[in-house]
Scaffold this motif. Structure first.
Motif, PDB file in Angstrom:
ATOM      1  N   UNK A 152     -27.359  88.536 -70.071  1.00  0.00           N
ATOM      2  CA  UNK A 152     -26.946  88.570 -68.670  1.00  0.00           C
ATOM      3  C   UNK A 152     -26.480  89.945 -68.206  1.00  0.00           C
ATOM      4  N   UNK A 153     -26.064  90.795 -69.143  1.00  0.00           N
ATOM      5  CA  UNK A 153     -25.587  92.128 -68.775  1.00  0.00           C
ATOM      6  C   UNK A 153     -26.192  93.168 -69.707  1.00  0.00           C
ATOM      7  N   UNK A 154     -26.123  94.414 -69.269  1.00  0.00           N
ATOM      8  CA  UNK A 154     -26.462  95.538 -70.140  1.00  0.00           C
ATOM      9  C   UNK A 154     -25.275  96.495 -70.107  1.00  0.00           C
ATOM     10  N   UNK A 155     -25.083  97.165 -71.202  1.00  0.00           N
ATOM     11  CA  UNK A 155     -23.939  98.060 -71.338  1.00  0.00           C
ATOM     12  C   UNK A 155     -24.454  99.454 -71.661  1.00  0.00           C
ATOM     13  N   UNK A 156     -23.935 100.428 -70.956  1.00  0.00           N
ATOM     14  CA  UNK A 156     -24.298 101.817 -71.235  1.00  0.00           C
ATOM     15  C   UNK A 156     -23.030 102.646 -71.270  1.00  0.00           C
ATOM     16  N   UNK A 157     -23.169 103.777 -71.881  1.00  0.00           N
ATOM     17  CA  UNK A 157     -22.027 104.676 -71.976  1.00  0.00           C
ATOM     18  C   UNK A 157     -22.272 105.860 -71.056  1.00  0.00           C
ATOM     19  N   UNK A 158     -21.226 106.332 -70.382  1.00  0.00           N
ATOM     20  CA  UNK A 158     -21.411 107.523 -69.546  1.00  0.00           C
ATOM     21  C   UNK A 158     -21.732 108.734 -70.411  1.00  0.00           C
ATOM     22  N   UNK A 159     -22.271 109.736 -69.783  1.00  0.00           N
ATOM     23  CA  UNK A 159     -22.641 110.954 -70.505  1.00  0.00           C
ATOM     24  C   UNK A 159     -21.367 111.617 -71.031  1.00  0.00           C
ATOM     25  N   UNK A 160     -21.310 111.895 -72.328  1.00  0.00           N
ATOM     26  CA  UNK A 160     -20.130 112.585 -72.863  1.00  0.00           C
ATOM     27  C   UNK A 160     -19.999 113.976 -72.255  1.00  0.00           C
ATOM     28  N   UNK A 161     -18.764 114.435 -72.034  1.00  0.00           N
ATOM     29  CA  UNK A 161     -18.573 115.759 -71.427  1.00  0.00           C
ATOM     30  C   UNK A 161     -19.259 116.880 -72.197  1.00  0.00           C
ATOM     31  N   UNK A 162     -19.400 116.745 -73.504  1.00  0.00           N
ATOM     32  CA  UNK A 162     -20.039 117.799 -74.301  1.00  0.00           C
ATOM     33  C   UNK A 162     -21.523 117.952 -73.956  1.00  0.00           C
TER      34      UNK A 162
END
Length: 126
Positions: free
Chosen positions: A98-108
């Protein structure tokens, strides 16, 4: 002492372990539900979730996500649930598709500010 530890205005009280079935970790997906992890509802998930055996808390999280991406922290705050409970419920929703999970772009991995300024100056020069 009357044996009640909450007042009548508190409404129905559901313990977090009842919402998660006693689980404290989100499923075997290997996905980390960091506070800044971004959750998006898959198309058609709200309709199929109503037909599935998901609990009201699961459906509430789907409704809170709505058409936009929300962070785990935002969902926990909007649902007024502990982050640990939200992580377990999101694990269920992820497993059900039902959902997808992503991570924001790391600052590095973001471009250097100097490079961005040079690009802006180059565009202005055109």
């Amino acid at each position: 002492m009357n044996g009640q530890w909450y007042d009548a205005e508190a409404g129905p009280l559901v313990r977090p372990y009842a919402m998660t079935g006693g689980r404290t970790k989100p499923g075997p997906h290997g996905v980390r539900f960091d506070l800044i992890a971004l959750v998006a509802v898959e198309p058609g998930a709200v309709d199929t979730a109503l037909e599935s055996l998901l609990g009201p808390e699961h459906r509430s999280l789907l409704g809170l996500c709505g058409p936009q991406t929300q962070s785990v922290a935002e969902l926990a705050a909007d649902a007024d649930l502990p982050v640990g409970v939200v992580r377990v419920l999101l694990g269920d929703l992820l497993e059900a598709g039902h959902v997808r999970v992503s991570r924001p772009v790391p600052p590095a991995q973001l471009p250097d500010e100097r490079i961005l300024r040079e690009v802006i100056e180059g565009l202005r020069a055109l």
